[in-house]
Scaffold this motif. Structure first.
Motif, PDB file in Angstrom:
ATOM      1  N   LEU A  13      12.606  40.966 -43.140  1.00 27.40           N
ATOM      2  CA  LEU A  13      12.955  42.302 -42.684  1.00 27.40           C
ATOM      3  C   LEU A  13      13.818  42.176 -41.439  1.00 27.40           C
ATOM      4  N   ASN A  14      15.115  42.345 -41.623  1.00 27.03           N
ATOM      5  CA  ASN A  14      16.078  42.202 -40.534  1.00 27.03           C
ATOM      6  C   ASN A  14      16.769  43.534 -40.278  1.00 27.03           C
ATOM      7  N   PHE A  15      17.051  43.825 -39.007  1.00 22.33           N
ATOM      8  CA  PHE A  15      17.612  45.121 -38.646  1.00 22.33           C
ATOM      9  C   PHE A  15      18.727  44.966 -37.621  1.00 22.33           C
ATOM     10  N   VAL A  16      19.698  45.887 -37.692  1.00 23.58           N
ATOM     11  CA  VAL A  16      20.716  45.961 -36.655  1.00 23.58           C
ATOM     12  C   VAL A  16      20.291  47.029 -35.644  1.00 23.58           C
ATOM     13  N   LYS A  17      20.807  46.903 -34.422  1.00 26.42           N
ATOM     14  CA  LYS A  17      20.499  47.851 -33.354  1.00 26.42           C
ATOM     15  C   LYS A  17      21.743  48.675 -33.026  1.00 26.42           C
ATOM     16  N   ALA A  18      21.521  49.758 -32.328  1.00 30.36           N
ATOM     17  CA  ALA A  18      22.632  50.602 -31.893  1.00 30.36           C
ATOM     18  C   ALA A  18      23.619  49.794 -31.052  1.00 30.36           C
ATOM     19  N   GLY A  32       8.764  37.642 -43.700  1.00 28.65           N
ATOM     20  CA  GLY A  32       8.670  37.697 -42.247  1.00 28.65           C
ATOM     21  C   GLY A  32       9.681  38.639 -41.633  1.00 28.65           C
ATOM     22  N   ALA A  33       9.770  38.547 -40.309  1.00 27.13           N
ATOM     23  CA  ALA A  33      10.711  39.320 -39.504  1.00 27.13           C
ATOM     24  C   ALA A  33      11.025  38.469 -38.285  1.00 27.13           C
ATOM     25  N   ILE A  34      11.972  38.903 -37.469  1.00 27.84           N
ATOM     26  CA  ILE A  34      12.308  38.110 -36.290  1.00 27.84           C
ATOM     27  C   ILE A  34      11.097  38.010 -35.368  1.00 27.84           C
ATOM     28  N   PHE A  35      10.508  39.164 -35.032  1.00 22.70           N
ATOM     29  CA  PHE A  35       9.348  39.180 -34.151  1.00 22.70           C
ATOM     30  C   PHE A  35       8.101  39.612 -34.907  1.00 22.70           C
ATOM     31  N   ALA A  36       6.961  39.079 -34.472  1.00 23.24           N
ATOM     32  CA  ALA A  36       5.688  39.452 -35.089  1.00 23.24           C
ATOM     33  C   ALA A  36       5.466  40.954 -35.021  1.00 23.24           C
ATOM     34  N   SER A  37       5.884  41.581 -33.914  1.00 21.91           N
ATOM     35  CA  SER A  37       5.697  43.024 -33.759  1.00 21.91           C
ATOM     36  C   SER A  37       6.428  43.805 -34.844  1.00 21.91           C
ATOM     37  N   ILE A  45       4.393  32.951 -43.489  1.00 19.49           N
ATOM     38  CA  ILE A  45       5.009  34.080 -42.797  1.00 19.49           C
ATOM     39  C   ILE A  45       5.852  33.525 -41.659  1.00 19.49           C
ATOM     40  N   GLU A  46       7.087  33.997 -41.556  1.00 22.25           N
ATOM     41  CA  GLU A  46       7.988  33.520 -40.502  1.00 22.25           C
ATOM     42  C   GLU A  46       8.214  34.618 -39.471  1.00 22.25           C
ATOM     43  N   ALA A  47       7.935  34.325 -38.227  1.00 16.82           N
ATOM     44  CA  ALA A  47       8.150  35.279 -37.131  1.00 16.82           C
ATOM     45  C   ALA A  47       7.961  34.560 -35.804  1.00 16.82           C
ATOM     46  N   VAL A  48       8.531  35.129 -34.747  1.00 18.63           N
ATOM     47  CA  VAL A  48       8.276  34.604 -33.409  1.00 18.63           C
ATOM     48  C   VAL A  48       6.854  34.995 -33.015  1.00 18.63           C
ATOM     49  N   VAL A  49       6.013  33.994 -32.782  1.00 19.44           N
ATOM     50  CA  VAL A  49       4.613  34.245 -32.396  1.00 19.44           C
ATOM     51  C   VAL A  49       4.272  33.507 -31.101  1.00 19.44           C
ATOM     52  N   THR A  50       5.292  33.117 -30.344  1.00 23.30           N
ATOM     53  CA  THR A  50       5.065  32.465 -29.054  1.00 23.30           C
ATOM     54  C   THR A  50       5.268  33.483 -27.934  1.00 23.30           C
ATOM     55  N   GLY A  51       4.891  33.102 -26.708  1.00 17.50           N
ATOM     56  CA  GLY A  51       5.058  33.986 -25.561  1.00 17.50           C
ATOM     57  C   GLY A  51       4.293  35.281 -25.741  1.00 17.50           C
ATOM     58  N   SER A  52       4.930  36.400 -25.407  1.00 15.77           N
ATOM     59  CA  SER A  52       4.256  37.696 -25.495  1.00 15.77           C
ATOM     60  C   SER A  52       3.914  38.078 -26.929  1.00 15.77           C
ATOM     61  N   ASN A  98      -5.492  31.262 -43.859  1.00 12.62           N
ATOM     62  CA  ASN A  98      -4.899  29.998 -44.314  1.00 12.62           C
ATOM     63  C   ASN A  98      -3.396  30.091 -44.565  1.00 12.62           C
ATOM     64  N   LEU A  99      -2.820  31.292 -44.451  1.00 12.61           N
ATOM     65  CA  LEU A  99      -1.383  31.431 -44.656  1.00 12.61           C
ATOM     66  C   LEU A  99      -0.678  31.092 -43.342  1.00 12.61           C
ATOM     67  N   PRO A 100       0.136  30.037 -43.309  1.00 16.79           N
ATOM     68  CA  PRO A 100       0.742  29.602 -42.041  1.00 16.79           C
ATOM     69  C   PRO A 100       1.641  30.659 -41.426  1.00 16.79           C
ATOM     70  N   LEU A 101       1.596  30.753 -40.094  1.00 14.83           N
ATOM     71  CA  LEU A 101       2.549  31.546 -39.331  1.00 14.83           C
ATOM     72  C   LEU A 101       3.577  30.575 -38.768  1.00 14.83           C
ATOM     73  N   VAL A 102       4.802  30.707 -39.193  1.00 20.60           N
ATOM     74  CA  VAL A 102       5.848  29.734 -38.864  1.00 20.60           C
ATOM     75  C   VAL A 102       6.813  30.323 -37.845  1.00 20.60           C
ATOM     76  N   CYS A 103       7.000  29.602 -36.750  1.00 17.63           N
ATOM     77  CA  CYS A 103       7.969  29.973 -35.713  1.00 17.63           C
ATOM     78  C   CYS A 103       9.057  28.909 -35.732  1.00 17.63           C
ATOM     79  N   THR A 104      10.255  29.259 -36.162  1.00 14.02           N
ATOM     80  CA  THR A 104      11.253  28.250 -36.515  1.00 14.02           C
ATOM     81  C   THR A 104      12.176  27.825 -35.385  1.00 14.02           C
ATOM     82  N   MET A 105      12.490  28.751 -34.442  1.00 11.71           N
ATOM     83  CA  MET A 105      13.566  28.448 -33.505  1.00 11.71           C
ATOM     84  C   MET A 105      13.356  29.115 -32.163  1.00 11.71           C
ATOM     85  N   TYR A 106      14.096  28.642 -31.177  1.00  8.71           N
ATOM     86  CA  TYR A 106      14.047  29.137 -29.802  1.00  8.71           C
ATOM     87  C   TYR A 106      15.471  29.510 -29.421  1.00  8.71           C
ATOM     88  N   ALA A 107      15.670  30.800 -29.110  1.00  9.06           N
ATOM     89  CA  ALA A 107      17.024  31.272 -28.855  1.00  9.06           C
ATOM     90  C   ALA A 107      16.986  32.468 -27.919  1.00  9.06           C
TER      91      ALA A 107
END
Length: 596
Positions: free
Chosen positions: A144-149, A217-222, A298-305, A320-329
């Protein structure tokens, strides 16, 4: 990237990764030399090294900076002056980062070649994951990817988020289709600016292909949790669309209607019945795995906040379903990848890619209270900085980056800990953002901004002879979307106690919106446009509550002589104490002002 910009795929990408990390010191020196060769004649660098391309002179003479130092140059370019103020190549867009304390988004300069570097990193993700999760090319990805204003600067340079930049670029729109690039969401839905229509169509597409989805997944867990909440409210309509083969009339975006009409080419009552039976269950525990039974992670940022959302993701999926955080950017630069994608979220480490930019590090004491309170305005001697390959395992650092697009020795604001090395390249665990108190989505509210917003709001209490004597805060993510909770202890002025006037509920509601109006651009965008943050809440606590809070912390070892009320609460015991003493709750009555 020297002509090979986007060519690395599959095994070739892994070979290039090994090559880069094995020669990290050489790659880093070469990157800095190229940056100086490209940007050496800029106004900014000429202030310090007068056209020199010498690496040692750069390290000796160019200062470590924060955004306020580079902002005047960025503003001048945004207003129409030449890119050569800071960059040797034309600045093609400004990337919107977190808001400043002045309430504006930070604008990060970007040149055309930056998209090549970002795409290079994206192309590493699937080869890395394929080593651990086989067969992903046999199905689809529901991301689920989205563009912003978007905005534009006074001279017409586009200003947008880094992800919006990527999704609107030829690198994304004209990407080569392969088995790992098979997404459920049509590009038209991703590129739709109406977030509700985009969410509806992307979820509909994911449900249509539910048995083919192998990763989601989505970019952020939220954002993924927001999608689940959206699905809970709209599954009846989504099932009707699948059952009848007709897209809901509320979807009026032409691109979305065109793409989804093709996908809904014929009615599928059996699929609609399957989905309806699952969604009708009184409990949505495990709903993700029920709706997409073949998903492998599931792929999403789950580090930090974003780590605050892990329990909710586990509830809606499966332990048991892995939460995958792929990159730091970040908007400033893309940094690295996670070479062990199936690790526990608490153990995620990122290997910094030495060809992304030139990286240096400010050493920090191994003390959480030190680097949480680190002053970004404090001058950092150039001699303190440590090169990428010379950091030490176990030590904490603040990341500093030099880029091709005009940032020189720029403090990113991230605190990292070295966990190990891959070949010659260090691996880092993300610890926190410097000075960030509250964060729900893309927002990053620091102590200064929180204090300024409360200073404005508490003035509304003056006509009632009331004083705000103490406050603290909490990012409440127990519901979707999450929201800021501010705890206030209020007393009436003792000198005029006989003339005290009761405070009407509307006054406290106006205090809520007054705070929101003072918070930064990104917070207000998330509240008003993205709807990813709920209305701010003030919880008024009984008199003496903050004394009890101090007692709690001092019994846990805090020094009563040095005690300061924490401006953000993380302790479960402290939150319980505060919530047990709440007498009244008030929410912001409307959205804060926001203009794209």
């Amino acid at each position: 990237m020297d002509g090979k910009k986007l060519e690395y795929k599959g095994v070739e990408a892994l070979k290039e990764l090994e090559k880069l990390t094995t020669k990290a010191d050489e790659v880093q020196e070469d990157i800095l030399k190229k940056i100086l060769a490209q940007n050496g004649e800029t106004d900014y660098l000429n202030k310090y090294i007068v056209g020199s391309k010498n690496v040692s002179q750069f390290k000796r003479c160019v200062p470590v900076i924060t955004y306020k130092d580079i902002r005047p140059y960025i503003v001048r370019i945004a207003n129409g002056e030449d890119s050569s103020l800071i960059a040797g190549h034309p600045i093609t867009e400004m990337l919107c980062s977190s808001g400043t304390s002045a309430g504006e988004p930070k604008l990060m300069p970007s040149i055309a070649q930056d998209l090549d570097r970002r795409t290079f990193l994206y192309n590493l993700i699937m080869p890395i994951i394929n080593q651990y999760v086989p067969g992903l090319g046999e199905g689809k990805a529901m991301f689920l990817n989205f563009v912003k204003a978007e905005m534009s600067t006074p001279c017409g340079i586009p200003a947008r988020t880094v992800l919006t930049s990527y999704y609107k670029s030829r690198h994304f729109k004209c990407r080569a289709r392969d088995q790992y690039n098979d997404f459920t969401s049509p590009d038209q839905a991703i590129l739709c600016y109406d977030s509700n229509q985009s969410m509806y169509c992307q979820l509909l597409a994911g449900l249509i292909h539910r048995h083919k989805v192998l990763r989601l997944g989505a970019i952020f867990a939220s954002a993924l949790l927001r999608a689940i909440s959206f699905l809970e409210r709209n599954w009846h309509n989504l099932c009707d669309d699948i059952r009848t083969g007709n897209l809901n009339a509320t979807i009026n975006d032409p691109g979305c209607r065109s793409a989804m009409s093709i996908m809904l080419s014929s009615p599928d009552p059996n699929l609609a019945d399957e989905i309806e039976e699952i969604c009708r269950c009184p409990s949505w525990k495990g709903i993700v795995c029920h709706l997409w039974p073949n998903a492998k992670y599931i792929e999403a940022v789950v580090t930090g906040s974003m780590s605050q959302y892990i329990p909710a993701l586990k509830y809606y999926s499966d332990e048991n379903l892995p939460l995958v955080c792929t990159m730091y950017a970040s908007s400033e630069c893309y940094f690295g990848v996670n070479l062990k994608p199936l690790c526990d979220p608490s153990e995620v480490s990122f290997t910094l890619l030495p060809n992304m930019g030139f990286f240096e590090f400010i050493p920090l004491e191994d003390n959480r209270t030190f680097f949480m309170d680190l002053d970004e305005d404090e001058a950092v001697p150039q001699s303190q900085l440590v090169d990428l390959v010379h950091v030490k395992v176990g030590c904490y650092y603040e990341l500093v980056v030099t880029t091709f697009s005009g940032l020189y020795r720029y403090r990113i604001g991230d605190v990292l800990q070295v966990t190990g090395f891959h070949n010659r390249t260090p691996q880092f665990r993300f610890i926190c953002r410097r000075n960030v108190l509250l964060s729900i989505d893309n927002d990053k509210t620091n102590e200064e901004d929180l204090h300024k917003s409360i200073t404005v709001a508490k003035k509304l209490l003056d006509p009632y002879n009331a004083l705000l004597v103490e406050y603290t805060s909490y990012a409440d993510t127990s519901s979707v979307p999450g929201h800021y909770v501010i705890y206030w202890e209020i007393i009436h002025s003792t000198s005029v106690i006989d003339n005290a006037v009761s405070i009407d509920a509307k006054v406290l509601q106006e205090c809520c919106i007054a705070m929101e109006e003072e918070l930064d651009y990104i917070y207000r965008r998330c509240r008003t446009n993205d709807k990813s943050i709920g209305p701010l809440e003030i919880r008024v606590v009984k008199q003496g509550t903050f004394n009890s809070l101090m007692d709690l912390f001092t019994t846990q070892g805090a020094s009563i002589n040095q005690y300061k009320t924490p401006r953000c609460i993380k302790s479960k015991a402290a939150l319980k104490l505060l919530n047990n003493n709440v007498s009244e709750c008030y929410f912001s009555p409307r959205d804060p002002a926001w203009i794209a």
